[in-house]
Every structure is written in structure tokens, then in C-alpha cells.
Design a protein around this motif. Sequence first.
Motif, PDB file in Angstrom:
ATOM      1  N   ALA A 128      46.998  40.995  39.894  1.00 36.37           N
ATOM      2  CA  ALA A 128      47.401  41.366  38.859  1.00 36.37           C
ATOM      3  C   ALA A 128      46.789  40.677  38.380  1.00 36.37           C
ATOM      4  CB  ALA A 128      49.221  40.340  37.878  1.00 36.37           C
ATOM      5  N   SER A 129      45.473  39.398  38.588  1.00 33.72           N
ATOM      6  CA  SER A 129      44.920  39.252  37.413  1.00 33.72           C
ATOM      7  C   SER A 129      43.375  40.216  37.389  1.00 33.72           C
ATOM      8  CB  SER A 129      44.075  37.851  38.465  1.00 33.72           C
ATOM      9  OG  SER A 129      45.594  36.672  38.298  1.00 33.72           O
ATOM     10  N   ILE A 130      43.434  40.390  38.932  1.00 35.50           N
ATOM     11  CA  ILE A 130      42.388  41.387  39.039  1.00 35.50           C
ATOM     12  C   ILE A 130      42.916  42.774  38.262  1.00 35.50           C
ATOM     13  CG2 ILE A 130      41.139  43.151  41.132  1.00 35.50           C
ATOM     14  CD1 ILE A 130      41.696  40.304  43.472  1.00 35.50           C
ATOM     15  N   THR A 131      43.564  43.283  38.412  1.00 40.80           N
ATOM     16  CA  THR A 131      43.791  44.434  38.384  1.00 40.80           C
ATOM     17  C   THR A 131      43.703  44.224  36.061  1.00 40.80           C
ATOM     18  OG1 THR A 131      45.141  45.257  39.376  1.00 40.80           O
ATOM     19  CG2 THR A 131      45.738  46.892  37.428  1.00 40.80           C
ATOM     20  N   GLY A 132      44.222  43.556  35.444  1.00 39.94           N
ATOM     21  CA  GLY A 132      44.676  43.146  34.441  1.00 39.94           C
ATOM     22  C   GLY A 132      43.025  43.361  33.925  1.00 39.94           C
ATOM     23  N   ALA A 133      42.322  41.801  34.372  1.00 41.21           N
ATOM     24  CA  ALA A 133      41.097  41.966  33.848  1.00 41.21           C
ATOM     25  C   ALA A 133      39.881  42.706  34.341  1.00 41.21           C
ATOM     26  CB  ALA A 133      40.639  39.771  34.911  1.00 41.21           C
TER      27      ALA A 133
END
Length: 234
Positions: A128-133
Motif C-alpha cells: 500500500a505504501s508503494i502504491t500510494g507513494a
Amino acid sequence: MNKSVRPAGSLRPFSITYDVQPHAEGSVLIRMGNTHVLCAVSVENGVPPFLLGKEQGWITAEYGMLPRATHTRGRREAAGRGQSGRTLEIQRLIGRSLRMMVDLRQLGAHTLRVDCDVINADGGTRCASITGAALAVRQALKAMVREEKLEQMPEILPVAAVSVGVSDGNVVLDLDYMLDSTADVDANFVMARDGRWIETQMTAESSPLAPEKFSLMASMAWEGIQQLFTLWDE
């Protein structure tokens, strides 16, 4: 048997909210089921010492979990002995993934520092962090153009990530905590929108994984990530 009520090949409900931190050059709140991560990008003048004179910028990431992101309060790492090995490994993964988005030479002498803070954790926080970032980085690049820190918008290669696991012999997409904590195999797949893989992390917890099962996991990850790329079209 899949312990979740979702079909094995379906993502949890996902969404993006933009501009949740208006002082940041780019910020989003990403929700993947009950996993919620705040991603914010700060643009800094200058680059790390190892890049001085190389005529390129840099993208780096920091990751952390708020104390009550989990069922019981976690100790703030800043109040203890520093970052855990898990935290360091995750933020390096995020940074590597984000640096695939853009030709760093197009950033000039700027550093994009990305903060990923887990508000609520229910599995898949690094994905989720990668996708959002990645979406927050796009916002920050647009801000740099508006503020004339960049002459033009760099060409972006969208990036997204999803987890896949094997639970009770079945391949399952986008593991929540209940599935992840008991999975026989868990993996994280990071992919660019053009279909090329950026990174794969996989661990077999009980027995080695057969090649055909891994192929099925990769196929399921590809299909899930295609859905996440629809966030780029909103």
C-alpha cells in the motif's frame, strides 16, 4: 480454504484521497481494506553527498507505523533503540520502487523525500505504501513544475504493488492480517505499468514452493496490479 470472505483473486476495496497534508508537495491517504497509509512527499534542494556532481536528483523513503496502527500499542522506534531491521528493509524497498518511476536526471539537484506512515495496519502495508507513494510523487512533480523548480513534467512510469500468498494450498491475492499471519507462502510484487516487474519478495514458511504455484501467484499479482493502476486515471 480461503479464510476471507473475498474471492481468492480479488483485491480488498481500495481508494485514494489526495491533499490530506496540504503543506506537502504531494500527499495521499491510501486505503486497502483496513490498511490505511498516509504518504507525503517533501521536495528538498540538493542531493546526498554520493550524488554531488552527477547531475541527477534522488528519491528516498521513510516508513513507520503509528503506535496504535495494530491491535496493541507498538513502541515508537524513535523512543527506543532506533529503526528495526523490518522498517529499514521496507523503506529501502519503497525507495527502490519509486526510483523506477522517473529518470532521475530529469529531477535536477533535488531530493524527493517520501514519508509513509501506517495509520492502521491489516496486512500489505509495504505494498500500500508503494502504491500510494507513487501517486504522491506524481503530485510532487506537478508541484515542482508549477513552482518552476522543473522546466517540464518528467515522463513518469507508474508503479504499484500487491501481496499474494498461499493459504491452505490456495493462492490468494492481497492478504489481510488474518491470512498473512497464517499463510504458507507470502510474497510482494512490485510492477511498472508497462508490465515489467520491479521487485519480487517471497518467503515459504512451511515448505518450498513449486514453480507452477509461483507462476500462478505472479499471474494473480499482475491482474491485481492492473486494477490498482486505475487509480492513475482518476
